[in-house]
Design a protein around this motif. Structure first.
Motif, PDB file in Angstrom:
ATOM      1  N   SER A 158      11.198   0.257   4.891  1.00 45.84           N
ATOM      2  CA  SER A 158       9.870   0.313   5.421  1.00 45.84           C
ATOM      3  C   SER A 158       8.869   0.238   4.143  1.00 45.84           C
ATOM      4  N   SER A 159       7.855  -0.461   4.467  1.00 45.75           N
ATOM      5  CA  SER A 159       6.815  -0.923   3.355  1.00 45.75           C
ATOM      6  C   SER A 159       5.544  -0.605   3.660  1.00 45.75           C
ATOM      7  N   LYS A 160       4.526  -0.278   2.735  1.00 46.51           N
ATOM      8  CA  LYS A 160       3.218  -0.122   3.052  1.00 46.51           C
ATOM      9  C   LYS A 160       2.381  -0.704   2.034  1.00 46.51           C
ATOM     10  N   LYS A 161       1.256  -1.113   1.963  1.00 51.29           N
ATOM     11  CA  LYS A 161       0.380  -1.570   0.999  1.00 51.29           C
ATOM     12  C   LYS A 161      -0.624  -0.381   0.797  1.00 51.29           C
ATOM     13  N   TYR A 162      -0.815  -0.346  -0.580  1.00 49.93           N
ATOM     14  CA  TYR A 162      -1.963   0.693  -0.847  1.00 49.93           C
ATOM     15  C   TYR A 162      -2.968  -0.286  -1.886  1.00 49.93           C
ATOM     16  N   ARG A 163      -4.109   0.412  -1.858  1.00 44.91           N
ATOM     17  CA  ARG A 163      -5.198  -0.493  -2.759  1.00 44.91           C
ATOM     18  C   ARG A 163      -5.522   0.685  -3.792  1.00 44.91           C
ATOM     19  N   ALA A 164      -5.321   0.209  -5.158  1.00 44.95           N
ATOM     20  CA  ALA A 164      -5.493   1.027  -6.085  1.00 44.95           C
ATOM     21  C   ALA A 164      -6.540   0.540  -7.265  1.00 44.95           C
TER      22      ALA A 164
END
Length: 81
Positions: free
Chosen positions: A38-44
């Motif tokens: 499972s994958s998820k995108k984060y803004r950093a």
């Protein structure tokens, strides 16, 4: 409560001082007993614009910086301090 630290790959560096990080986690499915990805995108927040697409980075939770940014890139200098 300790801040979460995640590891992922940079997928976008188009914005100023912001990168998008794809974090993938693997877990065992409760019924099928298979390993599921499972994958998820984060803004950093990347203050120095030093990370490029394809780099492996670690990100840490922080106070909200903008509407979508709640993570900061963890650099080697920050780890030793």
């Amino acid at each position: 409560m300790p801040k979460r630290i995640l590891q992922g790959r940079v997928t976008s560096d188009k914005n100023e001082q912001t990168i998008t990080v794809l974090v993938e986690r693997r877990f065992k499915h409760p019924v099928l007993h298979k390993i599921v990805r499972s994958s998820k995108k984060y803004r950093a927040h990347d203050a120095l614009n030093q990370f490029k697409v394809g780099d492996e980075v670690r990100i840490i939770e922080c106070a909200p910086i903008s509407k979508t940014k709640r993570w900061t890139v963890l650099t080697d200098e920050a780890v030793s301090a």
